[in-house]
Write a protein that holds these residues in place. Structure first.
Motif, short mmCIF file in Angstrom:
data_model
loop_
_atom_site.label_atom_id
_atom_site.label_comp_id
_atom_site.label_asym_id
_atom_site.label_seq_id
_atom_site.Cartn_x
_atom_site.Cartn_y
_atom_site.Cartn_z
N VAL A 56 -18.53 29.63 53.05
CA VAL A 56 -18.40 28.20 53.17
C VAL A 56 -18.66 27.58 51.81
O VAL A 56 -19.69 27.97 51.32
N GLU A 57 -17.89 26.64 51.59
CA GLU A 57 -18.09 25.79 50.42
C GLU A 57 -19.42 24.90 50.38
O GLU A 57 -19.54 24.22 51.46
N ILE A 58 -20.03 24.98 49.16
CA ILE A 58 -21.40 24.55 49.16
C ILE A 58 -21.06 23.85 47.46
O ILE A 58 -20.34 24.45 46.81
N ARG A 59 -21.83 22.77 47.42
CA ARG A 59 -22.13 22.27 45.95
C ARG A 59 -23.24 22.89 45.35
O ARG A 59 -24.47 22.21 45.85
N SER A 60 -23.22 23.54 44.26
CA SER A 60 -24.24 24.18 43.67
C SER A 60 -24.99 23.22 42.78
O SER A 60 -26.27 23.57 42.65
N CYS A 61 -24.47 21.97 42.54
CA CYS A 61 -25.34 21.41 41.62
C CYS A 61 -26.46 20.54 42.49
O CYS A 61 -27.53 19.96 41.97
N VAL A 62 -26.56 20.44 43.97
CA VAL A 62 -27.68 20.01 44.55
C VAL A 62 -28.21 20.74 45.52
O VAL A 62 -29.03 20.65 46.47
N THR A 63 -27.69 22.35 45.43
CA THR A 63 -28.27 23.05 46.42
C THR A 63 -29.36 23.94 46.06
O THR A 63 -29.13 24.56 44.82
N PRO A 64 -30.55 23.91 46.38
CA PRO A 64 -31.63 24.68 45.62
C PRO A 64 -31.33 26.28 45.85
O PRO A 64 -30.95 26.70 47.03
N ILE A 118 -10.22 25.66 43.57
CA ILE A 118 -9.73 27.04 44.27
C ILE A 118 -10.67 27.44 45.27
O ILE A 118 -10.35 28.17 46.21
N ILE A 119 -12.18 27.27 44.91
CA ILE A 119 -13.05 27.66 46.05
C ILE A 119 -12.96 26.89 47.34
O ILE A 119 -12.87 27.64 48.35
N LYS A 120 -12.56 25.57 47.19
CA LYS A 120 -12.33 24.75 48.48
C LYS A 120 -11.13 25.38 48.97
O LYS A 120 -11.03 25.71 50.35
N ALA A 121 -10.04 25.53 48.45
CA ALA A 121 -8.99 26.00 49.05
C ALA A 121 -8.82 27.45 49.62
O ALA A 121 -8.22 27.68 50.56
N SER A 122 -9.65 28.31 48.91
CA SER A 122 -9.88 29.63 49.58
C SER A 122 -10.85 29.69 50.89
O SER A 122 -10.26 30.13 51.74
N ILE A 136 -4.31 20.11 54.21
CA ILE A 136 -4.57 20.66 52.85
C ILE A 136 -5.37 19.36 52.09
O ILE A 136 -6.30 19.36 51.52
N ARG A 137 -4.76 18.05 52.42
CA ARG A 137 -5.31 16.97 51.83
C ARG A 137 -6.56 16.43 52.26
O ARG A 137 -7.48 16.23 51.46
N GLN A 138 -6.80 16.83 53.65
CA GLN A 138 -7.99 16.42 54.19
C GLN A 138 -9.04 17.52 53.63
O GLN A 138 -10.27 17.01 53.28
N ALA A 139 -8.82 18.56 53.44
CA ALA A 139 -9.85 19.70 52.93
C ALA A 139 -10.00 19.51 51.75
O ALA A 139 -11.33 19.58 51.20
N MET A 140 -9.02 19.00 50.69
CA MET A 140 -9.53 18.76 49.31
C MET A 140 -9.80 17.37 48.84
O MET A 140 -10.41 17.04 47.79
N ASN A 141 -9.87 16.82 49.98
CA ASN A 141 -10.76 15.37 49.72
C ASN A 141 -11.95 15.39 49.23
O ASN A 141 -12.78 16.25 49.80
N GLY A 142 -12.62 14.94 48.19
CA GLY A 142 -13.84 15.17 47.81
C GLY A 142 -13.67 15.87 46.36
O GLY A 142 -14.70 15.92 45.81
N HIS A 143 -12.57 16.62 46.11
CA HIS A 143 -12.41 17.35 44.91
C HIS A 143 -11.74 16.54 43.86
O HIS A 143 -10.75 16.14 44.24
N LEU A 144 -12.44 16.02 42.88
CA LEU A 144 -11.79 14.74 41.92
C LEU A 144 -11.17 15.83 40.76
O LEU A 144 -11.74 16.66 40.13
N TYR A 150 -2.94 16.48 41.28
CA TYR A 150 -3.05 16.61 42.67
C TYR A 150 -1.83 17.47 43.24
O TYR A 150 -1.76 18.05 43.90
N PRO A 151 -0.50 16.81 42.63
CA PRO A 151 0.81 17.22 43.33
C PRO A 151 0.97 18.98 42.76
O PRO A 151 1.55 19.48 43.77
N ARG A 152 0.41 19.21 41.90
CA ARG A 152 0.59 20.76 41.48
C ARG A 152 -0.57 21.36 42.28
O ARG A 152 -0.12 22.69 42.45
N VAL A 153 -1.62 20.84 42.48
CA VAL A 153 -2.74 21.68 43.32
C VAL A 153 -1.98 21.87 44.72
O VAL A 153 -2.16 23.02 45.24
N MET A 154 -1.55 20.84 45.11
CA MET A 154 -0.76 21.06 46.51
C MET A 154 0.23 21.86 46.72
O MET A 154 0.19 22.96 47.53
N LYS A 155 0.91 22.30 45.63
CA LYS A 155 2.04 23.09 45.32
C LYS A 155 1.37 24.69 45.36
O LYS A 155 1.74 25.44 46.12
N ALA A 156 0.13 24.42 44.70
CA ALA A 156 -0.43 25.76 44.47
C ALA A 156 -0.98 26.40 45.71
O ALA A 156 -0.86 27.63 46.09
#
Length: 169
Positions: A56-64, A118-122, A136-144, A150-156
């Motif tokens: 499960v994806e987590i954000r390591s900058c705020v996870t102790p 890539i982590i979130k998409a995996s 895909i758009r919903q899952a990737m929302n929040g990745h800036l 973004y169009p290339r990320v979608m294709k990938a």
């Protein structure tokens, strides 16, 4: 005060010396010398620091770091082995299909956001092997992405989905 903690990262147990509230990102980068996850905003808003904890994806900058004791953490560096384990592949491929698709579609520009994307998409493809464009758009929302690829990320992601399903690209 630093504690001796044991964490599992990319299939390997690591003893680390850190305060339990130290952000996981700092331990990954400073102690384990893993540089896939990046420090972006420090507020869990951009996704550059994303890793998987038990898939499960987590954000390591705020996870102790103490929050991942007893869990399996996967960074970009261990993603191909994580995929191989899930698919019972031996030996593991050099790259996860998403990593290869990002290269093939030239999705990274500066590359700063790529690891987190890539982590979130995996995570997405592990849960939903054939996601729609909307999913895909919903899952990737929040990745800036600072470069706007973004169009290339979608294709990938779509390419990786097809490859993982056994379709020829």
């Amino acid at each position: 005060m630093a504690d001796e903690l044991n964490i599992t990262v990319n299939g390997r147990a690591w003893p680390v010396s850190a305060s339990p509230d130290t952000p996981l990102l700092y331990v990954l980068s400073n102690e384990l010398r893993l540089h896939g996850p990046k420090f972006g905003c420090g507020l869990a808003q951009c996704g550059s620091c994303s890793v998987l904890a038990d898939g499960v994806e987590i954000r390591s900058c705020v996870t102790p770091v103490a929050a991942v004791v007893g869990k399996s953490v996967t960074t970009l560096e261990g993603l191909a082995a994580w995929y191989a384990e899930r698919k019972n592949l031996a030996p593991p491929p050099a790259l996860h299909p998403l990593q290869q698709a990002f290269i093939d579609e030239q999705a990274p520009h500066c590359g700063y956001c790529s690891s987190g994307m890539i982590i979130k998409a995996s995570e997405l493809l592990a849960q939903n092997p054939r996601p729609s464009e909307t999913q895909i758009r919903q899952a990737m929302n929040g990745h800036l992405c600072r470069c706007g690829t973004y169009p290339r990320v979608m294709k990938a992601i779509q390419l990786a989905s097809r490859v993982m399903a056994g379709e020829t690209p």
